[in-house]
Motif scaffolding. Structure first.
Motif, PDB file in Angstrom:
ATOM      1  N   ALA A 207       0.928  -1.107   0.116  1.00 40.66           N
ATOM      2  CA  ALA A 207       0.066  -0.073   0.123  1.00 40.66           C
ATOM      3  C   ALA A 207       0.935   1.329  -0.066  1.00 40.66           C
ATOM      4  O   ALA A 207       0.449   2.165  -0.626  1.00 40.66           O
ATOM      5  N   SER A 210       2.091   1.508  -3.454  1.00 39.75           N
ATOM      6  CA  SER A 210       1.071   2.070  -4.373  1.00 39.75           C
ATOM      7  C   SER A 210       0.711   3.620  -4.085  1.00 39.75           C
ATOM      8  O   SER A 210       0.648   4.198  -5.165  1.00 39.75           O
ATOM      9  N   HIS A 211       0.804   3.947  -2.964  1.00 37.32           N
ATOM     10  CA  HIS A 211       0.578   5.329  -2.477  1.00 37.32           C
ATOM     11  C   HIS A 211       1.516   6.031  -3.105  1.00 37.32           C
ATOM     12  O   HIS A 211       1.310   7.319  -3.644  1.00 37.32           O
ATOM     13  N   GLU A 214       1.043   6.538  -6.896  1.00 32.24           N
ATOM     14  CA  GLU A 214      -0.086   7.249  -6.918  1.00 32.24           C
ATOM     15  C   GLU A 214       0.310   8.603  -7.064  1.00 32.24           C
ATOM     16  O   GLU A 214       0.013   9.449  -7.728  1.00 32.24           O
ATOM     17  N   ALA A 318     -11.979   1.031  -4.703  1.00 31.24           N
ATOM     18  CA  ALA A 318     -11.353   0.095  -4.991  1.00 31.24           C
ATOM     19  C   ALA A 318     -12.185  -0.693  -5.995  1.00 31.24           C
ATOM     20  O   ALA A 318     -11.443  -1.054  -7.149  1.00 31.24           O
ATOM     21  N   PHE A 321     -12.173   1.163  -9.332  1.00 28.72           N
ATOM     22  CA  PHE A 321     -10.913   0.997 -10.292  1.00 28.72           C
ATOM     23  C   PHE A 321     -10.586  -0.458 -10.545  1.00 28.72           C
ATOM     24  O   PHE A 321     -10.017  -0.552 -11.813  1.00 28.72           O
ATOM     25  N   GLY A 379      -1.073  -3.406  -9.914  1.00 31.18           N
ATOM     26  CA  GLY A 379      -1.906  -2.124  -9.282  1.00 31.18           C
ATOM     27  C   GLY A 379      -3.186  -2.678  -8.554  1.00 31.18           C
ATOM     28  O   GLY A 379      -3.327  -2.100  -7.520  1.00 31.18           O
ATOM     29  N   MET A 380      -3.696  -3.437  -9.142  1.00 29.87           N
ATOM     30  CA  MET A 380      -5.094  -3.628  -8.596  1.00 29.87           C
ATOM     31  C   MET A 380      -5.012  -4.539  -7.523  1.00 29.87           C
ATOM     32  O   MET A 380      -5.572  -4.365  -6.610  1.00 29.87           O
ATOM     33  N   HIS A 382      -2.349  -4.651  -5.233  1.00 33.92           N
ATOM     34  CA  HIS A 382      -2.017  -3.662  -4.140  1.00 33.92           C
ATOM     35  C   HIS A 382      -3.044  -2.730  -3.854  1.00 33.92           C
ATOM     36  O   HIS A 382      -3.342  -2.624  -2.398  1.00 33.92           O
ATOM     37  N   ARG A 383      -4.231  -2.069  -4.809  1.00 35.61           N
ATOM     38  CA  ARG A 383      -4.918  -1.274  -4.302  1.00 35.61           C
ATOM     39  C   ARG A 383      -5.858  -2.165  -3.379  1.00 35.61           C
ATOM     40  O   ARG A 383      -6.522  -1.552  -2.377  1.00 35.61           O
ATOM     41  N   ALA A 386      -4.479  -3.029   0.004  1.00 36.19           N
ATOM     42  CA  ALA A 386      -4.256  -1.891   0.841  1.00 36.19           C
ATOM     43  C   ALA A 386      -5.448  -1.929   2.036  1.00 36.19           C
ATOM     44  O   ALA A 386      -5.248  -1.110   3.086  1.00 36.19           O
TER      45      ALA A 386
END
Length: 410
Positions: A207, A210-211, A214, A318, A321, A379-380, A382-383, A386
């Motif tokens: 997370a 990923s953050h 982002e 989430a 996305f 990425g999905m 990790h999202r 998180a």
């Protein structure tokens, strides 16, 4: 009938024979282990591994799911007896030392089951070579009457041992191993907590990464897009201000260009904001937002949305996305002709499944492959992780591909 006996008795006899040889090995190593084992940490750790191996073999023989393992032996210094006797795994694994107690009866049953019938046939055919020295049912054979009566009797007894006694004894041994060497409830709870901590640590690290990615993307989009537009806008307004008195027409044109630039900057800014929390979620809710994504997809989409109830904003974002990225991936890479989306509430969890009938072969990769696939799925993942969710990808070669996501709503 014979095939059924062999299918039941063969694995049972094999299981018992292997247990016998392990017991012999353990018995041979026992004196040295008792004298030096408390000094050598590797010896106690090896005993725990032996216990786990026995539990694994027992569960496999019984056709049960993989048994819970004893936690590894506690790390200790040589001669550290205090830690040794505080180690629950070591104390449990000491029960392996009871294996040699039953090794002789188990070997007898296995031997009678496997060797009894062939030995009877050999004795019936060959007793004349040495009358009185060939034994059937423990009796020396000296004539055909004894050979033809005791031989079939021994064959029947051997098959009975093979079909009944050996499987029953092997099952009893395996069940005893699973019970006697099972970890305590406290150990299981500790292991579950440790696994949970490890999962949370990994998901937190993911997370954070990923953050960070982002934030860098948002900064890049603002710097390369919106900021450049605003700088250009300020320059045009400044030039218009300078030329207003001398050339009003040119100033008016510059102001028109500045207005167009302002509108373009607002459009780009909305695009950046949409990637942070899509406004459509606030306007239409998750069901409406997913319906809009499905409507914009160039492929036919079958949408099944159940009762969702109240869903936290982070979970809504989430899920949104995941659907958006999945539809993008399907359109670009899958060569699919149809997409199915299922979205529903299952008690305290939100369930989402996106299935396509494309070519399959999707994988979760940190970097894109040669075809540009994989990083979006990473990425999905990790999202989803998180917010303590779970994502599962099933994409065999040739398809279909299914992305299943479970998100906690509690």
């Amino acid at each position: 009938m014979l095939k059924k006996i062999l299918s039941r008795g063969g694995p049972a006899a094999g299981y018992l024979v292997i247990r016998f040889f392990k017991s012999v090995t353990l018995l041979a190593a026992l004196p040295v282990s008792l004298i030096w084992g408390w000094l050598i940490p590797g010896a106690t750790a090896g005993l725990v591994r032996l216990a786990n191996s026995e539990r694994y073999r027992a569960a496999k023989y019984l056709g049960l799911p993989q048994a819970e393992e004893l936690p590894p032996a506690l790390p200790r210094a040589p001669g550290d007896v205090v830690t040794l006797f505080r180690d629950t795994s070591f104390k449990r694994s000491l029960r392996c030392l009871l294996m040699p107690v039953v090794m002789i009866p188990e070997l007898f049953v296995a031997a009678v089951s496997v060797i009894g019938a062939p030995a009877a046939v050999a004795g019936m055919l060959l007793w004349k070579l040495d009358p009185g020295n060939f034994s059937l049912m423990g009796v020396g054979v000296s004539n055909w009457f004894e050979a033809l009566t005791l031989g079939p009797l021994q064959i029947g007894a051997s098959l009975w041992f093979l079909g009944r006694v050996a499987p029953a004894l092997a099952r009893g041994h395996a069940r005893t191993v699973l019970t006697a060497l099972a970890p305590t409830q406290e150990q299981l709870e500790t292991a579950r907590l440790e696994q949970r901590v490890e999962e949370l640590t990994k998901s937190r690290a993911g997370a954070v990464d990923s953050h960070g990615a982002e934030l860098r993307r948002i900064e890049r989009d603002l710097h390369d897009g919106t900021q450049a537009q605003l700088v250009s806008l300020a320059m045009r307004i400044g030039i218009a201000k300078q030329t207003m008195a001398n050339d009003p027409e040119k100033a008016a044109k510059l102001l028109d260009d500045a207005r167009d630039g302002a509108e373009q900057a607002m459009t780009e800014l909305r695009g950046v904001l949409r990637t942070m929390y899509p406004p459509i979620l606030a306007d239409r809710g998750l069901a409406g937002a997913v319906s809009a994504l499905a409507a914009r997809c160039p492929l036919p989409v079958e949408l099944r949305i159940g009762e969702l109830g109240e869903v936290p904003a982070a979970v809504e974002a989430a899920a949104y996305f995941v659907v958006a990225e999945s539809l993008t991936n399907i359109t670009k890479h899958s060569a699919a002709g149809h997409v199915d989306i299922q979205l529903e509430r299952r008690e305290a969890e939100l369930y989402l499944a996106v299935t396509d009938d494309g070519i399959g072969g999707a994988r979760v990769n940190e970097q894109s492959d040669l075809l540009g696939r994989g990083s979006g799925l990473h990425g999905m993942l990790h999202r989803v992780q998180a917010i303590d969710g779970h994502l599962e990808l099933n994409s065999p070669i040739g398809g279909p591909t299914t992305v299943e996501v479970i998100l906690p709503c509690g």
